[in-house]
Design an enzyme around this catalytic site. Sequence first.
Site, PDB file in Angstrom:
ATOM      1  N   ASP A   1       0.817  -1.211   0.000  1.00 38.18           N
ATOM      2  CA  ASP A   1       0.000   0.000   0.000  1.00 38.18           C
ATOM      3  C   ASP A   1       0.853   1.266   0.000  1.00 38.18           C
ATOM      4  O   ASP A   1       1.520   1.558   0.985  1.00 38.18           O
ATOM      5  CB  ASP A   1      -0.903  -0.025   1.245  1.00 38.18           C
TER       6      ASP A   1
ATOM      7  N   ASP B   1      -1.387   6.211  -6.821  1.00 39.75           N
ATOM      8  CA  ASP B   1      -1.632   5.118  -5.892  1.00 39.75           C
ATOM      9  C   ASP B   1      -1.920   3.793  -6.585  1.00 39.75           C
ATOM     10  O   ASP B   1      -3.019   3.562  -7.083  1.00 39.75           O
ATOM     11  CB  ASP B   1      -2.792   5.482  -4.975  1.00 39.75           C
TER      12      ASP B   1
END
Length: 446
Positions: free
Chosen positions: A105, A322
């Site tokens: 992440d 992201d």
Amino acid sequence: MAMLCRLQKNNYIIAIINLFFFHLMYCSVLATTNINNNNGGFSAHLIRKNSPNSPLYKHKNNKVHRRLMGPNTPGSRMKIDPGSGEHIMKFSMGTPPFDIYAIADTGSDLLWTQCQPCKACYKTNFGVFDPRKSSTYRNITCRASDCRLVALSRPLDYQPNFCRENPKGPCLYRYAYMDTSSSTGALAKETVTLTSTTGKVVTLKDIIFGCGNENNSTITGTEMGVIGLGRGPLSFVSQIAPYVGGKRFSHCLVPDPNIESKIYFGNGSEVLGEGVLTVPLFDEQPGGSNYYVTVPGITIGNDFVPFNSTGTLLTKGNMLVDSGTPMTYLPQEFFDRVVAQLKKTVELESFISPEDSTLCFNSTTVPKFPTVALHFEGGGELPLNETQLFQRNEETKAFCFMMVNTTTEDYGTFGGSLQIDFLIGFDLDTKVVSFKPTNCANFNKS
Ligand SMILES: *[C@@H]1O[C@H](CO)[C@@H](O)[C@H](O)[C@H]1NC(C)=O
Ligand SMILES: *[C@@H]1O[C@H](CO)[C@@H](O)[C@H](O)[C@H]1NC(C)=O
Ligand SMILES: *[C@@H]1O[C@H](CO)[C@@H](O)[C@H](O)[C@H]1NC(C)=O
Ligand SMILES: *[C@@H]1O[C@H](CO)[C@@H](O)[C@H](O)[C@H]1NC(C)=O
Ligand SMILES: *[C@@H]1O[C@H](CO)[C@@H](O)[C@H](O)[C@H]1NC(C)=O
Ligand SMILES: *[C@@H]1O[C@H](CO)[C@@H](O)[C@H](O)[C@H]1NC(C)=O
Ligand SMILES: *[C@@H]1O[C@H](CO)[C@@H](O)[C@H](O)[C@H]1NC(C)=O
Ligand SMILES: CC(=O)N[C@H]1CO[C@H](CO)[C@@H](O)[C@@H]1O
């Protein structure tokens, strides 16, 4: 004002940490003989979640998704994602090593996994790490300087004077994500080992992680934790920097979900050569986790579609890079103009997919799509092709646009599918992101 105090505090912590790691680096060079690939750097595999290769594969595409973002701090937001494009990194913890599959992440910092004894653990198919069975596990005490790294992420029932009264007590943390997933437990240190893509065993000692004995997850919970690759001092990238030669990493995501992608850490991860586009990272807040860039707009065909229609002024850092978010999100108003321009240049019937709300074009053959380029602050332009922009829906045979709308955010998210077939480098020291068009399936960094 509260924010200001926090920033200063973070900076202070970072300074301490840097000193600490300098020491660590010095001590560990001799101790750790087996990380020695590319001057200390190494590479690892990323498994696309829901690829049949993934140990976490669930047959039918599950629609529940979250984007794991920092703790419940201002600036953390969640994403609901159609499809499941998260990436899993496999590594081991402890001595003897215990296998962990964790979500990689870039939107958060902490590395955590479920730990025994569990007060509340969600079900996983691969067991739960038991620190009592590991000879290299070390508690971090309340008094330890490392404990200050989670000073803002404490359990709900945490007493403010707990550490003062229990200096030798456990360093308790609670990381809550915006989708209500959370992990609560004690901060600790462990040896992390992994097998690099070249087959070398990489050993990283004293990695700070969250040993979570109270966790819940919104998904059925097969993944065993999260490995935070954000910009903050607790992040895996920041922690291993002294071992690998710097705070930087890169990844190359392959289009085919059945083929493992690669991620490179430290020395050797640099994105170099011809055709590299380097853009500045925007500092949201010192010590913050997120990778923001500034995007003035998108060229579609012959026309430029500005991010901001109401003026020339642009909010800095209007796009979050992201890989943990599969789709690319654009604020509604910008999205509408992008779609209008796209429909103008693609002369095919379109419809909104009921499955995932994407805009799809009916065509049995690969249609002729316009040239599309994302513009960055500083004048850089990143050309995007069909591989990144469209995905073929096997059932309807339609070509669906991988950008969707968000009505709750005023910034965009540069998601994983748009990152496919680029070698993308994140350099936390020089604060830049670099993109290089690359055939990731055939790519091997030497
Ligand atoms: C870590 O702390 C827990 C209690 O907080 C204790 O039970 C355990 O023995 C400690 N482990 C080590 C290796 O010190
Ligand atoms: C996780 O815990 C929080 C806080 O107790 C709760 O609000 C949430 O519903 C829980 N989520 C799940 C999936 O159990
Ligand atoms: C990383 O590479 C640089 C330049 O080649 C070298 O000086 C440094 O020692 C390397 N770092 C490690 C940890 O091997
Ligand atoms: C758009 O421009 C206006 C005025 O130039 C400015 O006030 C606004 O903040 C900008 N919005 C974005 C999203 O950049
Ligand atoms: C386009 O695809 C949709 C979904 O499969 C279908 O309902 C529609 O009839 C198709 N239109 C044409 C012209 O093929
Ligand atoms: C955009 O988002 C809203 C709600 O989030 C939804 O109702 C709408 O259909 C979406 N799609 C498009 C193409 O605007
Ligand atoms: C898109 O660009 C990537 C990187 O250069 C390349 O590997 C890929 O084949 C291209 N896709 C198409 C459909 O041209
Ligand atoms: C602190 C916290 O989030 N606790 C939750 C842990 O997960 C269980 C369910 O698995 C919840 O009941 C707790 O509220």
